[in-house]
Design a protein around this motif. Structure first.
Motif, PDB file in Angstrom:
ATOM      1  N   ASP A 149       0.808  -1.222   0.000  1.00 44.48           N
ATOM      2  CA  ASP A 149       0.000   0.000   0.000  1.00 44.48           C
ATOM      3  C   ASP A 149       0.841   1.272   0.000  1.00 44.48           C
ATOM      4  O   ASP A 149       0.474   2.254  -0.645  1.00 44.48           O
ATOM      5  CB  ASP A 149      -0.923   0.009   1.228  1.00 44.48           C
ATOM      6  N   PHE A 150       1.970   1.270   0.713  1.00 42.91           N
ATOM      7  CA  PHE A 150       2.736   2.513   0.810  1.00 42.91           C
ATOM      8  C   PHE A 150       3.412   2.895  -0.513  1.00 42.91           C
ATOM      9  O   PHE A 150       3.869   4.023  -0.669  1.00 42.91           O
ATOM     10  CB  PHE A 150       3.767   2.438   1.948  1.00 42.91           C
ATOM     11  N   LYS A 151       3.456   1.958  -1.487  1.00 47.53           N
ATOM     12  CA  LYS A 151       4.007   2.252  -2.809  1.00 47.53           C
ATOM     13  C   LYS A 151       2.919   2.325  -3.878  1.00 47.53           C
ATOM     14  O   LYS A 151       3.203   2.683  -5.024  1.00 47.53           O
ATOM     15  CB  LYS A 151       4.998   1.168  -3.218  1.00 47.53           C
ATOM     16  N   ASP A 152       1.686   1.947  -3.527  1.00 50.61           N
ATOM     17  CA  ASP A 152       0.629   1.733  -4.509  1.00 50.61           C
ATOM     18  C   ASP A 152      -0.076   3.039  -4.858  1.00 50.61           C
ATOM     19  O   ASP A 152      -0.773   3.622  -4.023  1.00 50.61           O
ATOM     20  CB  ASP A 152      -0.372   0.712  -3.965  1.00 50.61           C
ATOM     21  N   ASN A 153       0.092   3.485  -6.103  1.00 53.22           N
ATOM     22  CA  ASN A 153      -0.588   4.706  -6.558  1.00 53.22           C
ATOM     23  C   ASN A 153      -2.025   4.446  -6.981  1.00 53.22           C
ATOM     24  O   ASN A 153      -2.788   5.389  -7.197  1.00 53.22           O
ATOM     25  CB  ASN A 153       0.168   5.332  -7.736  1.00 53.22           C
ATOM     26  N   CYS A 154      -2.377   3.167  -7.116  1.00 51.93           N
ATOM     27  CA  CYS A 154      -3.742   2.785  -7.513  1.00 51.93           C
ATOM     28  C   CYS A 154      -4.198   1.675  -6.563  1.00 51.93           C
ATOM     29  O   CYS A 154      -4.156   0.487  -6.909  1.00 51.93           O
ATOM     30  CB  CYS A 154      -3.760   2.305  -8.962  1.00 51.93           C
ATOM     31  N   PRO A 155      -4.645   2.040  -5.347  1.00 52.41           N
ATOM     32  CA  PRO A 155      -4.890   1.041  -4.298  1.00 52.41           C
ATOM     33  C   PRO A 155      -6.127   0.177  -4.487  1.00 52.41           C
ATOM     34  O   PRO A 155      -6.333  -0.751  -3.706  1.00 52.41           O
ATOM     35  CB  PRO A 155      -5.014   1.901  -3.037  1.00 52.41           C
ATOM     36  N   ASP A 156      -6.948   0.465  -5.497  1.00 51.70           N
ATOM     37  CA  ASP A 156      -8.183  -0.308  -5.691  1.00 51.70           C
ATOM     38  C   ASP A 156      -8.164  -1.086  -7.005  1.00 51.70           C
ATOM     39  O   ASP A 156      -9.196  -1.267  -7.651  1.00 51.70           O
ATOM     40  CB  ASP A 156      -9.394   0.627  -5.661  1.00 51.70           C
ATOM     41  N   THR A 157      -7.004  -1.573  -7.410  1.00 51.09           N
ATOM     42  CA  THR A 157      -6.887  -2.334  -8.654  1.00 51.09           C
ATOM     43  C   THR A 157      -7.746  -3.597  -8.581  1.00 51.09           C
ATOM     44  O   THR A 157      -7.733  -4.299  -7.575  1.00 51.09           O
ATOM     45  CB  THR A 157      -5.420  -2.731  -8.892  1.00 51.09           C
ATOM     46  N   PRO A 158      -8.501  -3.903  -9.654  1.00 54.43           N
ATOM     47  CA  PRO A 158      -9.322  -5.125  -9.650  1.00 54.43           C
ATOM     48  C   PRO A 158      -8.468  -6.372  -9.453  1.00 54.43           C
ATOM     49  O   PRO A 158      -7.314  -6.430  -9.881  1.00 54.43           O
ATOM     50  CB  PRO A 158      -9.967  -5.120 -11.045  1.00 54.43           C
ATOM     51  N   LYS A 159      -9.035  -7.368  -8.808  1.00 53.83           N
ATOM     52  CA  LYS A 159      -8.321  -8.611  -8.548  1.00 53.83           C
ATOM     53  C   LYS A 159      -7.872  -9.252  -9.852  1.00 53.83           C
ATOM     54  O   LYS A 159      -8.638  -9.370 -10.795  1.00 53.83           O
ATOM     55  CB  LYS A 159      -9.224  -9.585  -7.776  1.00 53.83           C
ATOM     56  N   GLY A 160      -6.604  -9.686  -9.898  1.00 52.46           N
ATOM     57  CA  GLY A 160      -6.055 -10.361 -11.070  1.00 52.46           C
ATOM     58  C   GLY A 160      -5.542  -9.439 -12.157  1.00 52.46           C
ATOM     59  O   GLY A 160      -5.009  -9.911 -13.163  1.00 52.46           O
TER      60      GLY A 160
ATOM     61  N   SER B 185      -4.821   3.648 -20.211  1.00 55.39           N
ATOM     62  CA  SER B 185      -4.572   2.990 -18.921  1.00 55.39           C
ATOM     63  C   SER B 185      -3.883   3.942 -17.948  1.00 55.39           C
ATOM     64  O   SER B 185      -3.206   4.886 -18.338  1.00 55.39           O
ATOM     65  CB  SER B 185      -3.723   1.731 -19.122  1.00 55.39           C
ATOM     66  N   LYS B 186      -4.051   3.660 -16.660  1.00 55.41           N
ATOM     67  CA  LYS B 186      -3.424   4.478 -15.624  1.00 55.41           C
ATOM     68  C   LYS B 186      -1.952   4.133 -15.452  1.00 55.41           C
ATOM     69  O   LYS B 186      -1.186   4.906 -14.885  1.00 55.41           O
ATOM     70  CB  LYS B 186      -4.149   4.268 -14.293  1.00 55.41           C
ATOM     71  N   GLY B 187      -1.573   2.945 -15.902  1.00 56.44           N
ATOM     72  CA  GLY B 187      -0.216   2.475 -15.697  1.00 56.44           C
ATOM     73  C   GLY B 187       0.763   3.012 -16.727  1.00 56.44           C
ATOM     74  O   GLY B 187       0.394   3.696 -17.682  1.00 56.44           O
ATOM     75  N   ASN B 188       2.005   2.682 -16.513  1.00 52.37           N
ATOM     76  CA  ASN B 188       3.080   3.085 -17.414  1.00 52.37           C
ATOM     77  C   ASN B 188       3.627   1.834 -18.090  1.00 52.37           C
ATOM     78  O   ASN B 188       4.590   1.226 -17.627  1.00 52.37           O
ATOM     79  CB  ASN B 188       4.185   3.810 -16.645  1.00 52.37           C
ATOM     80  N   GLU B 189       2.968   1.417 -19.180  1.00 50.26           N
ATOM     81  CA  GLU B 189       3.353   0.172 -19.845  1.00 50.26           C
ATOM     82  C   GLU B 189       4.716   0.262 -20.513  1.00 50.26           C
ATOM     83  O   GLU B 189       5.063   1.270 -21.116  1.00 50.26           O
ATOM     84  CB  GLU B 189       2.338  -0.201 -20.943  1.00 50.26           C
ATOM     85  N   MET B 190       5.456  -0.829 -20.398  1.00 53.68           N
ATOM     86  CA  MET B 190       6.641  -1.056 -21.209  1.00 53.68           C
ATOM     87  C   MET B 190       6.262  -2.167 -22.177  1.00 53.68           C
ATOM     88  O   MET B 190       5.853  -3.258 -21.761  1.00 53.68           O
ATOM     89  CB  MET B 190       7.829  -1.469 -20.358  1.00 53.68           C
ATOM     90  N   LEU B 191       6.368  -1.892 -23.469  1.00 56.84           N
ATOM     91  CA  LEU B 191       5.942  -2.851 -24.487  1.00 56.84           C
ATOM     92  C   LEU B 191       7.149  -3.559 -25.088  1.00 56.84           C
ATOM     93  O   LEU B 191       8.101  -2.912 -25.513  1.00 56.84           O
ATOM     94  CB  LEU B 191       5.167  -2.140 -25.602  1.00 56.84           C
TER      95      LEU B 191
END
Length: 249
Positions: free
Chosen positions: A113-124, A172-178
């Protein structure tokens, strides 16, 4: 008269008694390599020699007599969990921890949690290092069209699929590396197919770059003919093996 053994025993009894008398409240006492505290309420404390020692009056056989009470240990990282129970002894200051002293991960995405910028990510959900959801892996070729034989040219249907990839990544909210991986069928020399697979991957990366995805977020890789997904002995199988895969990290 006491013999030397008697004198030694008396000295062993009186020394801790004096130590207790000199302290108030929950006095701390060392006895027989055991560390314990008296309650201050007058009952005896069981010593390391099996005797019941009272703060006033020396040794007694009278009840009550309580067992030694272990002194509390330290809490080096200040998370509220004593070191003897702390499974994560170097928790950063301020991090919320569980009963074992490890940082909590409320949404179970593998990012505390202390590193999580998106604390409610869906399971999986697949997430980036900051705990934000990213697009899943994608394959470009089999839903609409395939690369022509010995070609790295993107067809209109492939471009439409890549448009969808770019849309997912940009939204997406994330920072994808493709990681963009090209493949070929088994026709022709291995060395030639390796180069062809790299050109196919580069064609897809160039197209995605034109849709706003930064080159620093993409790497290309060629697998040649080494990773087929279908039977190279058939025409349809060879067509399916001429493909590009996009892996997200």
């Amino acid at each position: 008269m006491f013999d030397n053994a008697g004198k030694n025993k008396v000295a062993a009894i009186l020394a801790p008694v004096g130590l207790i008398i000199g302290l108030s409240g929950n006095a701390v006492l060392a006895e027989g390599m055991n560390t314990f505290a008296t309650s201050g309420s007058g009952e005896g404390v069981l010593t390391g020699y099996g005797e019941c020692l009272k703060a006033v009056g020396g040794v007694t056989d009278a009840a009550p007599c309580v067992k030694p009470m272990a002194m509390s240990d330290g809490d080096a990282d200040g998370d509220g969990v004593p070191d003897s129970k702390d499974k994560c002894p170097n928790t950063p200051a301020g991090a919320v921890v569980d009963a074992m002293g490890c940082p909590k991960d409320s949404d179970g995405d593998g990012v505390p949690d202390f590193k999580d910028n998106c604390p409610d990510t869906p399971k999986g959900a697949k997430v980036d290092p900051m705990g934000c959801e990213i697009a899943g892996n994608m394959m470009i070729n089999i839903t609409a069209d395939h690369f022509d034989f010995d070609s790295a040219t993107l067809k209109p249907a492939m471009k439409a699929e890549l448009d969808g990839v770019a849309g997912k990544v940009m939204a997406s909210k994330g920072n994808e590396m493709l990681e963009i991986v090209g493949h070929t069928d088994s026709t022709g020399p291995d060395a030639y197919n390796q180069g062809l697979s790299e050109r196919r991957a580069q064609a897809a990366a160039d197209y995605l770059g034109g849709k706003g995805i930064s080159a620093s977020n993409m790497t290309i890789k060629g697998m040649g003919e080494s990773a087929p997904i279908a039977d190279n002995a058939t025409r349809d199988g060879r067509a399916m093996n001429r493909r590009v895969e996009i892996l997200t990290k």
